[in-house]
Scaffold this motif. Structure first.
Motif, short mmCIF file in Angstrom:
data_model
loop_
_atom_site.label_atom_id
_atom_site.label_comp_id
_atom_site.label_asym_id
_atom_site.label_seq_id
_atom_site.Cartn_x
_atom_site.Cartn_y
_atom_site.Cartn_z
N LEU A 58 67.34 -37.51 -32.48
CA LEU A 58 66.59 -37.39 -33.49
C LEU A 58 65.88 -35.77 -34.16
O LEU A 58 66.09 -35.79 -35.14
CB LEU A 58 65.45 -38.65 -33.77
CG LEU A 58 66.65 -40.00 -32.88
CD1 LEU A 58 64.78 -40.53 -32.74
CD2 LEU A 58 66.30 -40.12 -34.57
N GLN A 59 65.59 -35.43 -32.53
CA GLN A 59 65.19 -33.87 -32.93
C GLN A 59 66.14 -33.10 -33.79
O GLN A 59 65.35 -32.01 -34.61
CB GLN A 59 64.66 -33.64 -32.27
CG GLN A 59 63.41 -34.49 -31.31
CD GLN A 59 62.87 -34.18 -30.10
OE1 GLN A 59 63.64 -33.11 -29.10
NE2 GLN A 59 61.05 -34.13 -29.78
N SER A 60 67.50 -32.99 -33.94
CA SER A 60 68.27 -32.24 -34.21
C SER A 60 68.31 -32.60 -35.81
O SER A 60 68.62 -31.62 -36.18
CB SER A 60 69.85 -32.63 -33.13
OG SER A 60 70.46 -31.81 -34.24
N HIS A 61 68.72 -33.53 -35.51
CA HIS A 61 68.90 -33.92 -37.50
C HIS A 61 67.96 -34.13 -38.06
O HIS A 61 67.63 -33.86 -39.02
CB HIS A 61 69.54 -35.79 -37.23
CG HIS A 61 70.07 -36.14 -36.85
ND1 HIS A 61 71.83 -35.66 -37.51
CD2 HIS A 61 70.63 -37.29 -36.23
CE1 HIS A 61 72.30 -36.48 -36.54
NE2 HIS A 61 71.98 -37.43 -35.71
N VAL A 62 66.23 -34.25 -37.75
CA VAL A 62 65.03 -33.93 -38.75
C VAL A 62 64.94 -32.62 -38.85
O VAL A 62 64.97 -31.76 -39.46
CB VAL A 62 64.14 -34.72 -37.32
CG1 VAL A 62 62.46 -34.61 -38.30
CG2 VAL A 62 63.84 -36.18 -37.65
N SER A 63 65.12 -32.07 -37.22
CA SER A 63 64.88 -30.36 -37.41
C SER A 63 65.54 -29.50 -38.84
O SER A 63 65.89 -28.76 -39.16
CB SER A 63 64.80 -29.22 -36.47
OG SER A 63 66.66 -29.79 -35.67
N ARG A 64 66.55 -30.25 -38.83
CA ARG A 64 67.58 -29.58 -40.27
C ARG A 64 67.69 -30.54 -41.33
O ARG A 64 68.44 -30.48 -42.60
CB ARG A 64 69.37 -30.09 -39.89
CG ARG A 64 69.37 -29.40 -38.33
CD ARG A 64 70.97 -29.49 -37.95
NE ARG A 64 71.57 -30.13 -37.05
CZ ARG A 64 72.35 -31.62 -37.35
NH1 ARG A 64 73.18 -31.14 -37.69
NH2 ARG A 64 72.07 -32.13 -36.45
N GLY A 65 65.84 -31.28 -41.85
CA GLY A 65 66.13 -32.00 -43.42
C GLY A 65 66.33 -32.81 -43.09
O GLY A 65 66.01 -33.83 -44.59
N LYS A 66 67.23 -34.12 -42.15
CA LYS A 66 67.97 -35.19 -42.15
C LYS A 66 66.85 -36.43 -41.86
O LYS A 66 65.74 -36.18 -41.39
CB LYS A 66 69.23 -35.33 -41.42
CG LYS A 66 70.29 -33.89 -41.86
CD LYS A 66 71.30 -34.78 -40.61
CE LYS A 66 72.31 -33.39 -41.00
NZ LYS A 66 73.49 -33.68 -39.91
N ARG A 67 67.10 -37.18 -42.66
CA ARG A 67 65.70 -38.58 -42.58
C ARG A 67 66.67 -39.83 -41.44
O ARG A 67 67.91 -40.40 -42.66
CB ARG A 67 65.87 -38.60 -43.61
CG ARG A 67 64.66 -40.08 -43.57
CD ARG A 67 64.04 -40.66 -44.95
NE ARG A 67 62.64 -41.27 -44.79
CZ ARG A 67 62.72 -42.38 -45.82
NH1 ARG A 67 62.74 -42.41 -46.84
NH2 ARG A 67 61.64 -43.35 -45.59
#
Length: 174
Positions: A58-67
């Motif tokens: 999750l942190q990887s996705h969110v850090s790249r601006g993904k929801r």
């Protein structure tokens, strides 16, 4: 229904903007985290590394601006499994940036009565999740892209009838 060329796992690796999940069951206890559920039921504290791999993803996705976000359709009183999922799982996963909403049908009709569990990626790719009566995960069927608008409508309906988890939990948790 014929399947897309991408697998369910690949959809998690390739989505670019958002991944939405609709949860409709009261019990997923046979689908994973079985030991953690048993620990919860025994009154033990949450293990230190609980859900660490998912939180890291999750942190990887969110850090790249993904929801990454989900709506859970449920009614009170909560099943033991839902107390576990919301109390341990959602609380932990929020630390990784996942967003949660609750569509509480205790005092309102369920606007998504016959809609199955699904993930919708970027409003273009849908994976319908299948479970047996005991809550064991049977698999995911990736649908043709032409079905995505139908599931995007389900997502919008779910969001329109739900509220943020933290607000709901403040009133109904534990």
């Amino acid at each position: 229904m014929s399947s897309s060329s991408r697998t369910f796992a690949e959809l998690f690796d390739t989505f670019e903007r958002e991944a939405f999940r609709l949860e409709t069951l009261d019990d997923y206890s046979k689908s994973g985290n079985i030991d953690a559920f048993q620990s919860f039921m025994a009154g033990e504290p949450q293990p230190e590394g609980y859900n660490a791999d998912w939180v890291a993803e999750l942190q990887s996705h969110v850090s790249r601006g993904k929801r990454v976000y989900r709506v859970h359709v449920l009614s009170r009183p909560l099943t033991p499994y839902l107390r576990f999922e919301l109390g341990w799982g959602y609380q932990k996963n929020m630390s990784g940036g996942e967003e949660f909403f609750i569509l509480d049908t205790t005092e309102q009709p369920n606007p998504l009565e016959s809609v199955p569990d699904f993930w919708l990626f970027d409003s273009t790719d849908t994976a319908v999740l299948e479970y047996d009566e005991a809550g064991a995960f049977l698999g995911a069927e990736v649908l043709d892209a032409g079905r995505a608008s139908e599931f995007a409508e389900y997502r919008e309906m779910a969001l329109a009838h739900s509220e943020p988890f933290t607000d709901w939990w403040a009133r109904h948790g534990k």
